[in-house]
Design a protein around this motif. Structure first.
Motif, PDB file in Angstrom:
ATOM      1  N   TYR A 211       0.875  -1.180   0.000  1.00 52.45           N
ATOM      2  CA  TYR A 211       0.000   0.000   0.000  1.00 52.45           C
ATOM      3  C   TYR A 211       0.905   1.221   0.000  1.00 52.45           C
ATOM      4  CZ  TYR A 211      -3.685  -3.223   1.439  1.00 52.45           C
ATOM      5  OH  TYR A 211      -4.584  -4.256   1.492  1.00 52.45           O
ATOM      6  N   ILE A 212       0.724   2.052  -1.007  1.00 53.51           N
ATOM      7  CA  ILE A 212       1.567   3.257  -1.130  1.00 53.51           C
ATOM      8  C   ILE A 212       0.665   4.482  -1.076  1.00 53.51           C
ATOM      9  CG2 ILE A 212       3.300   4.451  -2.521  1.00 53.51           C
ATOM     10  CD1 ILE A 212       3.606   1.843  -4.154  1.00 53.51           C
ATOM     11  N   CYS A 213       1.025   5.460  -0.259  1.00 51.94           N
ATOM     12  CA  CYS A 213       0.193   6.656  -0.167  1.00 51.94           C
ATOM     13  C   CYS A 213       1.052   7.895   0.061  1.00 51.94           C
ATOM     14  CB  CYS A 213      -0.806   6.511   0.983  1.00 51.94           C
ATOM     15  SG  CYS A 213      -1.953   7.896   1.064  1.00 51.94           S
ATOM     16  N   GLY A 214       0.726   8.965  -0.633  1.00 50.73           N
ATOM     17  CA  GLY A 214       1.460  10.214  -0.471  1.00 50.73           C
ATOM     18  C   GLY A 214       1.237  11.128  -1.655  1.00 50.73           C
ATOM     19  N   PRO A 215       2.163  12.085  -1.846  1.00 44.30           N
ATOM     20  CA  PRO A 215       2.066  12.969  -3.011  1.00 44.30           C
ATOM     21  C   PRO A 215       2.141  12.159  -4.302  1.00 44.30           C
ATOM     22  CG  PRO A 215       3.748  13.747  -1.473  1.00 44.30           C
ATOM     23  CD  PRO A 215       3.330  12.389  -1.012  1.00 44.30           C
ATOM     24  N   THR A 216       1.479  12.651  -5.324  1.00 41.99           N
ATOM     25  CA  THR A 216       1.313  11.886  -6.569  1.00 41.99           C
ATOM     26  C   THR A 216       2.632  11.343  -7.136  1.00 41.99           C
ATOM     27  OG1 THR A 216      -0.608  13.236  -7.007  1.00 41.99           O
ATOM     28  CG2 THR A 216       0.298  12.025  -8.880  1.00 41.99           C
ATOM     29  N   LEU A 217       3.641  12.201  -7.267  1.00 41.71           N
ATOM     30  CA  LEU A 217       4.882  11.752  -7.904  1.00 41.71           C
ATOM     31  C   LEU A 217       5.595  10.695  -7.075  1.00 41.71           C
ATOM     32  CD1 LEU A 217       6.356  15.097  -9.296  1.00 41.71           C
ATOM     33  CD2 LEU A 217       5.097  13.302 -10.509  1.00 41.71           C
ATOM     34  N   MET A 218       5.562  10.878  -5.749  1.00 43.47           N
ATOM     35  CA  MET A 218       6.186   9.897  -4.855  1.00 43.47           C
ATOM     36  C   MET A 218       5.495   8.526  -4.991  1.00 43.47           C
ATOM     37  SD  MET A 218       4.992   8.686  -1.675  1.00 43.47           S
ATOM     38  CE  MET A 218       5.660   7.189  -1.043  1.00 43.47           C
ATOM     39  N   VAL A 219       4.171   8.546  -5.070  1.00 45.81           N
ATOM     40  CA  VAL A 219       3.416   7.290  -5.178  1.00 45.81           C
ATOM     41  C   VAL A 219       3.776   6.584  -6.480  1.00 45.81           C
ATOM     42  CG1 VAL A 219       1.094   6.338  -5.485  1.00 45.81           C
ATOM     43  CG2 VAL A 219       1.517   8.047  -3.708  1.00 45.81           C
ATOM     44  N   GLU A 220       3.843   7.355  -7.561  1.00 50.19           N
ATOM     45  CA  GLU A 220       4.133   6.725  -8.845  1.00 50.19           C
ATOM     46  C   GLU A 220       5.542   6.169  -8.885  1.00 50.19           C
ATOM     47  OE1 GLU A 220       2.798   9.767 -11.566  1.00 50.19           O
ATOM     48  OE2 GLU A 220       0.718   9.274 -11.034  1.00 50.19           O
ATOM     49  N   SER A 221       6.503   6.903  -8.316  1.00 49.34           N
ATOM     50  CA  SER A 221       7.864   6.375  -8.372  1.00 49.34           C
ATOM     51  C   SER A 221       8.034   5.179  -7.437  1.00 49.34           C
ATOM     52  CB  SER A 221       8.881   7.489  -8.144  1.00 49.34           C
ATOM     53  OG  SER A 221       9.296   7.527  -6.826  1.00 49.34           O
ATOM     54  N   ALA A 222       7.341   5.174  -6.296  1.00 48.80           N
ATOM     55  CA  ALA A 222       7.439   4.001  -5.407  1.00 48.80           C
ATOM     56  C   ALA A 222       6.777   2.776  -6.046  1.00 48.80           C
ATOM     57  CB  ALA A 222       6.801   4.317  -4.056  1.00 48.80           C
ATOM     58  N   ALA A 223       5.671   2.988  -6.751  1.00 49.20           N
ATOM     59  CA  ALA A 223       5.011   1.848  -7.418  1.00 49.20           C
ATOM     60  C   ALA A 223       5.927   1.277  -8.496  1.00 49.20           C
ATOM     61  CB  ALA A 223       3.676   2.294  -8.011  1.00 49.20           C
ATOM     62  N   ASP A 224       6.588   2.143  -9.260  1.00 49.52           N
ATOM     63  CA  ASP A 224       7.555   1.679 -10.270  1.00 49.52           C
ATOM     64  C   ASP A 224       8.677   0.892  -9.605  1.00 49.52           C
ATOM     65  OD1 ASP A 224       6.240   2.810 -12.328  1.00 49.52           O
ATOM     66  OD2 ASP A 224       7.576   4.541 -12.558  1.00 49.52           O
ATOM     67  N   GLY A 225       9.163   1.430  -8.488  1.00 53.71           N
ATOM     68  CA  GLY A 225      10.251   0.773  -7.764  1.00 53.71           C
ATOM     69  C   GLY A 225       9.852  -0.623  -7.298  1.00 53.71           C
ATOM     70  N   LEU A 226       8.631  -0.767  -6.820  1.00 51.82           N
ATOM     71  CA  LEU A 226       8.192  -2.090  -6.348  1.00 51.82           C
ATOM     72  C   LEU A 226       8.069  -3.077  -7.502  1.00 51.82           C
ATOM     73  CD1 LEU A 226       5.584  -1.335  -3.544  1.00 51.82           C
ATOM     74  CD2 LEU A 226       7.903  -2.233  -3.312  1.00 51.82           C
ATOM     75  N   LEU A 227       7.645  -2.590  -8.671  1.00 52.37           N
ATOM     76  CA  LEU A 227       7.599  -3.473  -9.845  1.00 52.37           C
ATOM     77  C   LEU A 227       9.019  -3.925 -10.185  1.00 52.37           C
ATOM     78  CD1 LEU A 227       5.013  -1.533 -12.066  1.00 52.37           C
ATOM     79  CD2 LEU A 227       4.627  -3.697 -10.862  1.00 52.37           C
ATOM     80  N   GLN A 228       9.968  -2.989 -10.087  1.00 53.84           N
ATOM     81  CA  GLN A 228      11.368  -3.320 -10.401  1.00 53.84           C
ATOM     82  C   GLN A 228      11.929  -4.367  -9.461  1.00 53.84           C
ATOM     83  OE1 GLN A 228      14.128   0.063 -10.710  1.00 53.84           O
ATOM     84  NE2 GLN A 228      12.441   1.272 -11.528  1.00 53.84           N
ATOM     85  N   VAL A 229      11.489  -4.340  -8.191  1.00 52.14           N
ATOM     86  CA  VAL A 229      12.040  -5.327  -7.255  1.00 52.14           C
ATOM     87  C   VAL A 229      11.218  -6.617  -7.243  1.00 52.14           C
ATOM     88  CG1 VAL A 229      13.164  -3.573  -5.838  1.00 52.14           C
ATOM     89  CG2 VAL A 229      10.914  -4.437  -5.143  1.00 52.14           C
ATOM     90  N   GLY A 230      10.254  -6.727  -8.167  1.00 54.51           N
ATOM     91  CA  GLY A 230       9.632  -8.023  -8.396  1.00 54.51           C
ATOM     92  C   GLY A 230       8.226  -8.211  -7.854  1.00 54.51           C
ATOM     93  N   LEU A 231       7.614  -7.163  -7.284  1.00 51.30           N
ATOM     94  CA  LEU A 231       6.225  -7.329  -6.854  1.00 51.30           C
ATOM     95  C   LEU A 231       5.309  -7.274  -8.079  1.00 51.30           C
ATOM     96  CD1 LEU A 231       6.924  -7.133  -3.823  1.00 51.30           C
ATOM     97  CD2 LEU A 231       4.923  -5.683  -3.568  1.00 51.30           C
ATOM     98  N   ALA A 232       4.271  -8.099  -8.081  1.00 50.71           N
ATOM     99  CA  ALA A 232       3.317  -8.076  -9.190  1.00 50.71           C
ATOM    100  C   ALA A 232       2.425  -6.843  -9.053  1.00 50.71           C
ATOM    101  CB  ALA A 232       2.467  -9.343  -9.162  1.00 50.71           C
ATOM    102  N   ALA A 233       2.007  -6.295 -10.193  1.00 51.35           N
ATOM    103  CA  ALA A 233       1.177  -5.081 -10.178  1.00 51.35           C
ATOM    104  C   ALA A 233      -0.087  -5.287  -9.347  1.00 51.35           C
ATOM    105  CB  ALA A 233       0.817  -4.675 -11.603  1.00 51.35           C
ATOM    106  N   GLY A 234      -0.638  -6.494  -9.403  1.00 51.18           N
ATOM    107  CA  GLY A 234      -1.882  -6.784  -8.683  1.00 51.18           C
ATOM    108  C   GLY A 234      -1.723  -6.753  -7.169  1.00 51.18           C
ATOM    109  N   GLN A 235      -0.487  -6.748  -6.685  1.00 55.53           N
ATOM    110  CA  GLN A 235      -0.251  -6.711  -5.236  1.00 55.53           C
ATOM    111  C   GLN A 235      -0.024  -5.295  -4.717  1.00 55.53           C
ATOM    112  OE1 GLN A 235       2.481 -10.324  -6.103  1.00 55.53           O
ATOM    113  NE2 GLN A 235       2.918  -9.618  -4.031  1.00 55.53           N
ATOM    114  N   ILE A 236      -0.039  -4.334  -5.640  1.00 53.89           N
ATOM    115  CA  ILE A 236       0.305  -2.960  -5.253  1.00 53.89           C
ATOM    116  C   ILE A 236      -0.929  -2.070  -5.323  1.00 53.89           C
ATOM    117  CG2 ILE A 236       1.774  -0.976  -5.782  1.00 53.89           C
ATOM    118  CD1 ILE A 236       3.641  -2.948  -7.278  1.00 53.89           C
TER     119      ILE A 236
END
Ligand SMILES: Cc1cc2nc3c(=O)[nH]c(=O)nc-3n(C[C@H](O)[C@H](O)[C@H](O)COP(=O)(O)OP(=O)(O)OC[C@H]3O[C@@H](n4cnc5c(N)ncnc54)[C@H](O)[C@@H]3O)c2cc1C
Length: 247
Positions: A211-236
């Motif tokens: 679960y990611i929450c915060g300012p828009t740009l921070m949320v988007e970059s953290a979601a990208d980062g989690l995809l990079q470290v192998g989390l599936a999109a459906g888990q984010i």
């Protein structure tokens, strides 16, 4: 039962200064309804000439607390609603709200799997409801919070987080300070990136719900980062609070 989205008049029970820029408002609700951690309320202000302004605020309190909710609001410079709440609202005032709202960015203790919570600034608020809910029901679900603020004094709920972490029931908290870290700080002192997310999320394994929450740009970059470290999109799951990435 009242329809969920009906407006009701809450009264301000107490106000707590959390940080120089954040206050928590405890609101008594005549039509309180149990919420899910992660949901929000809408707040509506009406000026004498009929002009209205409406904003969303996440519920900070756990669902187990009946009859009232906590909203934690960060004061945005020149912000219409947040400035009013900080500068005008006092204990005993009445304020129009409706909720609880939202069904996607929610966590309930009976959901399977560990949780990774990633917060930027006031984005901690709905994640704190999840952490408080977890504690209230005695859940041992492994949970890791990565919390990014500009400076240590911007950390909301710090004492409570320290207390919950010291219970050693599977909650771990990591901080990163993007503008100014305390003297001698050996932890993270930069914006959230994939390397940091990998280190924090790693011990939770691939099955973690994020679960990611915060300012828009921070949320988007953290979601990208989690995809990079192998989390599936459906888990984010993500919740965007505002237009800036100024955290
Ligand atoms: C689902 C949801 C839950 C939210 N929960 C919370 C919460 O728990 N606590 C909280 O403090 N806020 C929360 N917000 C943000 C909140 O709804 C408002 O956007 C925020 O308080 C600003 O409103 P305002 O009227 O004070 O500012 P406005 O008058 O709307 O804006 C003033 C200026 O600030 C900018 N701005 C607007 N919002 C933000 C922001 N979030 N960050 C930085 N700049 C901004 C605008 O672009 C504008 O330039 C949430 C938003 C959503 C969508």
């Amino acid at each position: 039962m009242k329809p969920i989205l009906e407006w009701q008049i809450a009264s301000v029970k107490s106000i707590r200064q959390e940080t120089p820029r954040a206050k928590t408002f405890t609101l008594l609700l005549p039509n309180w309804m149990r919420h899910k951690a992660g949901q929000h309320y809408d707040v509506r202000l009406t000026a004498p000439d009929g002009y209205q302004a409406q904003r969303s605020y996440s519920i900070a309190s756990e669902p187990e607390r009946g009859g009232e909710i906590d909203l934690t609001v960060e004061r945005i410079e020149d912000g219409e609603v947040s400035s009013y709440m900080h500068e005008v609202l006092i204990v005993g005032d009445l304020i129009e709200v409706r909720g609880p709202i939202g069904g996607y960015f929610v966590w309930e203790a009976n959901m399977a799997g560990p949780i990774l919570l990633v917060a930027g600034g006031s984005g901690i608020v709905p994640l704190m409801a999840m952490i408080r809910h977890r504690a209230a029901v005695g859940s041992k679900t492994p949970a890791r919070l990565l919390y990014s603020t500009r400076t240590p004094e911007d950390v909301i709920y710090y004492d409570e987080l320290i207390g919950l972490q010291s219970a050693q029931d599977g909650l771990e908290v990591a901080y990163t300070f993007t503008r100014q870290a305390p003297p001698g700080w050996t932890g993270y002192a930069r914006r959230i990136d994939a390397e940091m997310l990998g280190e924090v999320a790693g011990p939770l394994g691939d099955e973690a719900r994020a679960y990611i929450c915060g300012p828009t740009l921070m949320v988007e970059s953290a979601a990208d980062g989690l995809l990079q470290v192998g989390l599936a999109a459906g888990q984010i799951r993500t919740e965007r609070f505002g237009p800036t990435g100024g955290n």
